[in-house]
Design a protein around this motif. Structure first.
Motif, PDB file in Angstrom:
ATOM      1  N   PHE A  35       0.837  -1.198   0.000  1.00  0.00           N
ATOM      2  CA  PHE A  35       0.000   0.000   0.000  1.00  0.00           C
ATOM      3  C   PHE A  35       0.869   1.244   0.000  1.00  0.00           C
ATOM      4  CE2 PHE A  35       0.826  -1.101   4.403  1.00  0.00           C
ATOM      5  CZ  PHE A  35       1.000   0.107   5.050  1.00  0.00           C
ATOM      6  N   ARG A  46      -2.292  11.810   7.038  1.00  0.00           N
ATOM      7  CA  ARG A  46      -1.677  10.721   6.274  1.00  0.00           C
ATOM      8  C   ARG A  46      -2.697   9.593   6.205  1.00  0.00           C
ATOM      9  NH1 ARG A  46       4.071  10.800   6.416  1.00  0.00           N
ATOM     10  NH2 ARG A  46       4.098   8.538   6.311  1.00  0.00           N
ATOM     11  N   THR A  50      -4.451   1.042  -0.742  1.00  0.00           N
ATOM     12  CA  THR A  50      -3.800  -0.098  -1.365  1.00  0.00           C
ATOM     13  C   THR A  50      -3.403   0.211  -2.802  1.00  0.00           C
ATOM     14  OG1 THR A  50      -5.230  -1.479  -0.044  1.00  0.00           O
ATOM     15  CG2 THR A  50      -4.085  -2.568  -1.842  1.00  0.00           C
ATOM     16  N   VAL A  64      -7.553   3.001  -5.881  1.00  0.00           N
ATOM     17  CA  VAL A  64      -9.010   3.117  -5.962  1.00  0.00           C
ATOM     18  C   VAL A  64      -9.503   3.414  -4.559  1.00  0.00           C
ATOM     19  CG1 VAL A  64     -11.160   1.888  -6.438  1.00  0.00           C
ATOM     20  CG2 VAL A  64      -9.141   1.496  -7.880  1.00  0.00           C
ATOM     21  N   TYR A  65     -10.297   4.457  -4.423  1.00  0.00           N
ATOM     22  CA  TYR A  65     -10.704   4.818  -3.070  1.00  0.00           C
ATOM     23  C   TYR A  65     -12.187   5.105  -2.995  1.00  0.00           C
ATOM     24  CZ  TYR A  65     -10.337   9.353  -5.255  1.00  0.00           C
ATOM     25  OH  TYR A  65     -10.490  10.390  -6.122  1.00  0.00           O
ATOM     26  N   LEU A  68     -15.066   8.633   1.935  1.00  0.00           N
ATOM     27  CA  LEU A  68     -15.661   8.313   3.238  1.00  0.00           C
ATOM     28  C   LEU A  68     -15.748   9.538   4.129  1.00  0.00           C
ATOM     29  CD1 LEU A  68     -14.156   5.143   4.958  1.00  0.00           C
ATOM     30  CD2 LEU A  68     -16.553   5.672   4.563  1.00  0.00           C
ATOM     31  N   LEU A 213      -5.866  -6.323   6.282  1.00  0.00           N
ATOM     32  CA  LEU A 213      -6.514  -5.489   7.294  1.00  0.00           C
ATOM     33  C   LEU A 213      -6.301  -3.996   7.046  1.00  0.00           C
ATOM     34  CD1 LEU A 213      -5.766  -7.595  10.490  1.00  0.00           C
ATOM     35  CD2 LEU A 213      -7.656  -7.786   8.856  1.00  0.00           C
ATOM     36  N   ASN A 214      -7.355  -3.248   7.316  1.00  0.00           N
ATOM     37  CA  ASN A 214      -7.329  -1.806   7.047  1.00  0.00           C
ATOM     38  C   ASN A 214      -7.345  -1.006   8.331  1.00  0.00           C
ATOM     39  OD1 ASN A 214      -9.839  -2.740   7.680  1.00  0.00           O
ATOM     40  ND2 ASN A 214     -10.913  -1.235   6.426  1.00  0.00           N
ATOM     41  N   SER A 215      -6.516  -1.364   9.301  1.00  0.00           N
ATOM     42  CA  SER A 215      -6.534  -0.655  10.578  1.00  0.00           C
ATOM     43  C   SER A 215      -6.080   0.793  10.389  1.00  0.00           C
ATOM     44  CB  SER A 215      -5.613  -1.363  11.570  1.00  0.00           C
ATOM     45  OG  SER A 215      -4.338  -1.479  11.010  1.00  0.00           O
ATOM     46  N   LEU A 259     -11.263   0.742  14.731  1.00  0.00           N
ATOM     47  CA  LEU A 259     -11.522   1.580  13.559  1.00  0.00           C
ATOM     48  C   LEU A 259     -12.464   2.732  13.896  1.00  0.00           C
ATOM     49  CD1 LEU A 259     -11.756  -1.045  10.696  1.00  0.00           C
ATOM     50  CD2 LEU A 259     -10.206   0.905  10.767  1.00  0.00           C
ATOM     51  N   GLU A 266     -13.676  12.431  13.282  1.00  0.00           N
ATOM     52  CA  GLU A 266     -13.749  12.347  11.826  1.00  0.00           C
ATOM     53  C   GLU A 266     -14.976  13.091  11.317  1.00  0.00           C
ATOM     54  OE1 GLU A 266     -13.471   8.183  11.847  1.00  0.00           O
ATOM     55  OE2 GLU A 266     -11.290   8.208  11.818  1.00  0.00           O
TER      56      GLU A 266
HETATM   57  C1  FAD Z   1      -3.442  -0.920   4.473  1.00  0.00           C
HETATM   58  C2  FAD Z   1      -4.702  -0.165   4.139  1.00  0.00           C
HETATM   59  C3  FAD Z   1      -5.149  -0.117   2.848  1.00  0.00           C
HETATM   60  C4  FAD Z   1      -6.291   0.588   2.510  1.00  0.00           C
HETATM   61  N1  FAD Z   1      -6.689   0.595   1.208  1.00  0.00           N
HETATM   62  C5  FAD Z   1      -7.770   1.299   0.848  1.00  0.00           C
HETATM   63  C6  FAD Z   1      -8.156   1.365  -0.522  1.00  0.00           C
HETATM   64  O1  FAD Z   1      -7.506   0.805  -1.402  1.00  0.00           O
HETATM   65  N2  FAD Z   1      -9.260   2.080  -0.849  1.00  0.00           N
HETATM   66  C7  FAD Z   1      -9.985   2.727   0.117  1.00  0.00           C
HETATM   67  O2  FAD Z   1     -10.982   3.357  -0.234  1.00  0.00           O
HETATM   68  N3  FAD Z   1      -9.639   2.682   1.418  1.00  0.00           N
HETATM   69  C8  FAD Z   1      -8.552   1.994   1.809  1.00  0.00           C
HETATM   70  N4  FAD Z   1      -8.177   1.970   3.139  1.00  0.00           N
HETATM   71  C9  FAD Z   1      -8.972   2.738   4.104  1.00  0.00           C
HETATM   72  C10 FAD Z   1      -8.633   4.234   4.015  1.00  0.00           C
HETATM   73  O3  FAD Z   1      -7.351   4.460   4.503  1.00  0.00           O
HETATM   74  C11 FAD Z   1      -9.648   5.073   4.812  1.00  0.00           C
HETATM   75  O4  FAD Z   1     -10.871   4.922   4.203  1.00  0.00           O
HETATM   76  C12 FAD Z   1      -9.291   6.538   4.824  1.00  0.00           C
HETATM   77  O5  FAD Z   1      -8.193   6.757   5.658  1.00  0.00           O
HETATM   78  C13 FAD Z   1     -10.457   7.371   5.289  1.00  0.00           C
HETATM   79  O6  FAD Z   1     -10.046   8.715   5.520  1.00  0.00           O
HETATM   80  P1  FAD Z   1     -11.101   9.889   5.485  1.00  0.00           P
HETATM   81  O7  FAD Z   1     -10.478  11.110   6.105  1.00  0.00           O
HETATM   82  O8  FAD Z   1     -11.659  10.080   4.144  1.00  0.00           O
HETATM   83  O9  FAD Z   1     -12.262   9.393   6.386  1.00  0.00           O
HETATM   84  P2  FAD Z   1     -12.466   9.544   7.927  1.00  0.00           P
HETATM   85  O10 FAD Z   1     -13.748  10.210   8.156  1.00  0.00           O
HETATM   86  O11 FAD Z   1     -11.253  10.116   8.550  1.00  0.00           O
HETATM   87  O12 FAD Z   1     -12.541   8.026   8.372  1.00  0.00           O
HETATM   88  C14 FAD Z   1     -13.487   7.104   7.920  1.00  0.00           C
HETATM   89  C15 FAD Z   1     -13.045   5.730   8.432  1.00  0.00           C
HETATM   90  O13 FAD Z   1     -11.814   5.381   7.799  1.00  0.00           O
HETATM   91  C16 FAD Z   1     -10.909   4.798   8.719  1.00  0.00           C
HETATM   92  N5  FAD Z   1      -9.718   5.665   8.852  1.00  0.00           N
HETATM   93  C17 FAD Z   1      -9.667   6.955   9.220  1.00  0.00           C
HETATM   94  N6  FAD Z   1      -8.411   7.427   9.268  1.00  0.00           N
HETATM   95  C18 FAD Z   1      -7.634   6.419   8.921  1.00  0.00           C
HETATM   96  C19 FAD Z   1      -6.234   6.268   8.792  1.00  0.00           C
HETATM   97  N7  FAD Z   1      -5.370   7.253   9.043  1.00  0.00           N
HETATM   98  N8  FAD Z   1      -5.770   5.057   8.422  1.00  0.00           N
HETATM   99  C20 FAD Z   1      -6.619   4.043   8.150  1.00  0.00           C
HETATM  100  N9  FAD Z   1      -7.945   4.121   8.271  1.00  0.00           N
HETATM  101  C21 FAD Z   1      -8.454   5.290   8.646  1.00  0.00           C
HETATM  102  C22 FAD Z   1     -11.658   4.704  10.026  1.00  0.00           C
HETATM  103  O14 FAD Z   1     -12.240   3.444  10.136  1.00  0.00           O
HETATM  104  C23 FAD Z   1     -12.723   5.727   9.916  1.00  0.00           C
HETATM  105  O15 FAD Z   1     -13.839   5.447  10.698  1.00  0.00           O
HETATM  106  C24 FAD Z   1      -7.039   1.267   3.504  1.00  0.00           C
HETATM  107  C25 FAD Z   1      -6.599   1.219   4.826  1.00  0.00           C
HETATM  108  C26 FAD Z   1      -5.447   0.519   5.150  1.00  0.00           C
HETATM  109  C27 FAD Z   1      -4.955   0.481   6.548  1.00  0.00           C
END
Ligand code: FAD
Ligand code: FAD
Ligand code: SF4
Ligand code: SF4
Ligand code: FES
Lengths: 282, 474
Positions: A35, A46, A50, A64-65, A68, A213-215, A259, A266
């Protein structure tokens, strides 16, 4: 290192987009399962995404995102020709790919894109890849075409039955596992409940199951522990020990709770963003 | 002249922001000496013929010499003297544990009134009006010619790498620094908080000067991931310095540790410092602010986390430590400042379990009361549990600051690097060279979590060897 967006495609308008980004240094090293971490602007958070595909020759990566919250909304505001401020990768351990027989790759929602890269890796290694993908309805299904370009079988389910099997991916998976004893591994990428359900489904069959896992992450290089998950009773850091783990050992309940750790903030961040935007446009 | 023969003047106190003001802001706590104060303090130095203070400094700053210039009010000369061995005096003056180094060794420490060497060093660096980068970094009037073929790479941008970069750039090498995060400075930016080490005024100034000496900073580049050491040699780098810091945070390994609200100090401080979470939602990185905060550990990191929580508006902050306050490894000044700011030291206490609600949010901690046992072989009285004395403390934010393990990201992917039994990089004591020729290492990735000045000393040692092999220095 301009991290320029060369191509943007709205896969599901307003909800999911695909970006092809100029990043030769990352493309050169990226493996399935890796990722990136990006930051859209100076005040940005930050966030990990993926790598859904790489093109070494052209030096590009694809992400691809799902839109959220604030950070993904900001990303969605960028267009072709724009640069992503910070782009770091490839991070995480690459998928462990062994040639062995039939591998079922299950994807749900945006996870289908991420799963696609892993499926491709298995295909290149010579495995027989069966893709199982699902979404709420037909319009929300991603990457079907891409998967069909190399997977001999693509099984589809939708919650409302608008396309393919009506029901859940786990039903298709169970059905297949009952009939097909050549399956050596199941890979699942998608929402946490879906990965938990897939792991539960495969357990009685004793088929090794890998989940991605998407922690929540901050640095993505093992320095903070934000991404910690419990696997087999032990604390692991998803960014350096994973993100892929044995689905039969992951504490999904804990992952789900973690999560939600920042949920109130958020929402505040997103509302703040919307308020500012509205004020700007006035 | 010996200290005991005459009554010595007291140290000139450092002007600080008052505790009840500073606990609500992130501005620097210590305001710095005025020139009058600095000159007065400088005059206290006895100018010992065999100065013990110098032996106490890991990089042997010629302390009496620079102080003699200061006593006369000559900041410029004082600066040049310090710069001859210490490349980041504004940083060291602020963060060195002086009481166990230079000031601890000062002859006047016998009377508990050592010369305030750190404060003088800080004053000199802050007061010195540099003309340009060369002046600031090299303390020489002219900029060196940078030979593009003498390419050196540093991995990581903490104080060890910054020292390598400064030393070699000043001698005409072309240095590139690769950093995994999006900002340069290592722990100086993401760990040590603004109220102790101002980022713009101090760290950014030093980094800016290095840029003027053609040091290139490449951020978002991860050694072992985005590139390997081998790639660097292929790209024409002739020497590589690895200064990636200690990294992976340790946890306590007690039940409930993954409840929401339990953070490693690294995460907590990184969110606040690097992510500027204290300006959320104007900046996007969120942080749980915490009403009743508990911090575990007794070092600088614990103090920084506790004082950060205080500034973010906590109702109460407890530092939980299993020994007594005088055994805390933090700088004395930081402990003092923390207590002044209203932070409670919960000493002789050890966490045994975190408790949470049904949604996985932290609510309290179970603590085991400790007492000091009989002295062990080393003469140290180590703490042991008081049988049956377990108590519960309400807490919604717990920050764990009990040290780090070596970060695996680079090490796992560079199997050629020989490690010691603790998993840190093994180097040649004299040169800093690792098991791979022309690859050097220093700082926390060699010693385990230590200090800024030791990391700088290690950087200097490696830089000297590199310069020597380039034939530009003996
Ligand atoms: C290894 C990995 C790969 C990922 N790959 C994808 C992908 O390919 N496509 C995709 O759409 N999403 C992916 N995600 C999830 C993506 O990182 C979160 O959707 C994104 O961070 C949301 O940020 P936001 O500010 O838009 O939403 P926010 O409103 O900040 O958060 C929405 C939700 O996203 C999660 N999130 C928030 N901040 C983070 C953070 N810093 N790191 C991880 N998760 C967070 C939480 O569960 C939260 O409730 C991946 C996460 C991980 C850990
Ligand atoms: C909160 C806190 C407070 C402290 N207070 C004090 C104090 O008061 N006094 C004192 O003397 N010391 C203090 N220390 C310790 C001191 O900061 C460290 O000993 C010192 O910074 C170590 O320097 P370094 O050069 O080894 O690396 P670091 O400063 O740790 O920097 C390493 C850099 O390398 C980067 N990196 C890591 N892996 C990679 C990779 N694979 N590729 C590229 N880059 C990578 C990291 O992102 C980081 O920027 C404190 C530490 C902390 C955390
Ligand atoms: S570098 Fe640190 S130890 Fe050395 S004189 Fe300066 S403050 Fe003291
Ligand atoms: S600082 Fe202390 S030990 Fe050093 S020369 Fe002055 S009085 Fe002597
Ligand atoms: S995201 Fe910081 S350790 Fe994994």
């Amino acid at each position: 290192m301009a991290n320029t967006i060369l191509k943007k495609e709205q896969l599901i308008p307003g909800q999911t987009s695909k970006l092809v980004i100029d990043a030769p240094h990352i493309a050169a090293k990226a493996q399935p399962g890796n990722f990136i971490i990006l930051r859209v602007n100076e005040k940005g958070e930050r966030i990990p995404l993926t790598i859904a595909d790489t093109d070494r020759e052209n030096g590009t990566i694809t992400i691809v995102y799902l839109v959220l919250g604030k950070s993904t909304a900001l990303l969605e505001e960028l267009n072709e020709g724009d640069d992503i401020l910070d782009l770091c990768g490839p991070l995480g351990k690459a998928t462990h790919i062994q040639k062995g027989g039939t591998v079922i790759c299950v994807g749900g929602g945006t996870g289908i894109a991420a799963m696609h890269h892993i499926a491709k890796g298995h295909h290149m290694a010579g495995n027989h890849v069966v893709a199982v993908i699902g979404a709420r309805n037909k319009d929300l299904l991603l990457f079907e075409k891409e998967l069909k370009s190399f997977c001999p079988e693509v099984l589809i389910s939708t919650d409302d039955g608008s396309y393919g099997h009506k029901g859940l991916v786990t039903e298709l998976l169970k059905d297949r596992l009952e009939k097909d004893k050549s399956v050596v591994e199941v890979v699942a990428v998608g929402p946490v409940p879906m990965m938990a359900a897939v792991s539960k489904t495969t357990e009685p069959f004793g088929v090794p199951t890998t989940v991605s896992l998407n922690s929540i992450m901050v640095d993505g290089v093992g320095m903070c522990g934000a991404c910690r998950v419990t696997v087999g009773g032990q604390t692991k850091f998803a960014c350096v020990d994973g993100p892929e783990f044995d689905g039969h050992k992951v504490d999904f309940q804990e992952l789900r709770q973690r999560l939600a750790a920042f949920s109130p903030m958020e929402k505040e961040s997103y509302d703040h963003h919307c308020r500012c935007k509205c004020n700007d446009s006035k | 002249m010996t200290a005991s023969k005459k009554t010595i003047a007291k140290r000139v106190p450092m002007p600080n922001q008052p505790p009840d003001v500073r606990r609500n802001n992130f501005d620097e706590v210590a305001l710095g000496y005025t020139k009058e104060m600095a000159m007065e303090e400088a005059k206290r130095c006895l100018q010992c013929k065999k100065p013990k203070c110098v032996k106490g400094c890991p990089v042997e700053v010629p302390i009496p010499d620079f102080i003699a210039h200061l006593a006369k009010g000559d900041v410029e000369k004082a600066y040049a003297v310090i710069k001859s061995t210490n490349s980041l005096p504004a940083v060291c003056g602020r963060v060195c544990p002086q009481e166990i180094q230079c000031e601890g060794a000062c002859i006047l420490n016998a009377k508990e009134q050592p010369v305030a060497i750190g404060r003088l060093e800080r004053f000199t660096a802050d007061e010195y009006m540099h003309m340009d980068a060369c002046d600031l970094i090299t303390a020489k009037p002219e900029c060196p010619y940078i030979d593009q073929d003498r390419k050196v790479a540093c991995i990581g941008s903490g104080p060890s790498s910054l020292t390598v970069a400064g030393y070699l750039a000043a001698r005409g090498c072309k240095v590139t620094v690769f950093e995994a995060l999006h900002e340069v400075g290592g722990v100086l930016v993401y760990g040590i908080p603004e109220f102790r080490l101002p980022k713009e005024k101090i760290v950014a100034k030093e980094v800016g000067a290095l840029k003027e000496l053609e040091v290139e900073f490449v951020t978002n580049y991860v050694g072992g991931k985005t590139f390997n050491i081998e790639d660097l040699f292929e790209q024409g780098y002739k020497a590589v310095f690895v200064g990636v810091g200690a990294g992976l945070p340790k946890f306590l390994r007690i039940p409930g540790e993954n409840f929401n609200g339990v953070f490693s100090a690294n995460e907590y401080l990184t969110r606040v410092n690097l992510g500027r979470a204290y300006e959320f939602p104007n900046y996007d990185t969120p942080i749980i602010k915490g009403r009743k905060v508990t911090v575990y550990g007794g070092g600088n990191v614990a103090m920084d986390a506790a004082r950060t929580a205080q500034r973010l508006g906590a109702e109460s902050v407890h530092i939980v430590y299993r020994r007594t306050a005088d055994a805390m490894p933090a700088r004395h000044e930081e402990i003092e400042h923390a207590v002044e700011e209203g932070i409670h030291l919960e000493v002789l206490s050890n966490p045994i379990e975190f408790r949470g609600d049904e949604r996985g949010n932290l609510t309290s901690v179970l603590l085991q009361r400790m007492e000091l046992g009989e002295p062990d072989a080393s003469g140290r009285r180590s703490p042991k549990p008081v049988e049956g004395d377990v108590y519960e403390l309400e807490t919604d934010l717990a920050v764990i600051a009990v040290g780090t393990n070596p970060n695996p990201v680079l090490l796992e992917n560079e199997p050629g690097l020989k490690l010691n039994k603790w998993g840190y990089i093994e180097v040649d004591e004299a040169t800093g060279e690792t098991s791979i020729p022309n690859v050097y290492a220093g700082g926390d990735i060699v010693t385990g979590a230590a200090t800024v000045i030791l990391a700088m000393g290690a950087g200097r040692r490696a830089a000297k060897e590199i310069a020597h092999r380039f034939g530009i220095e003996d």
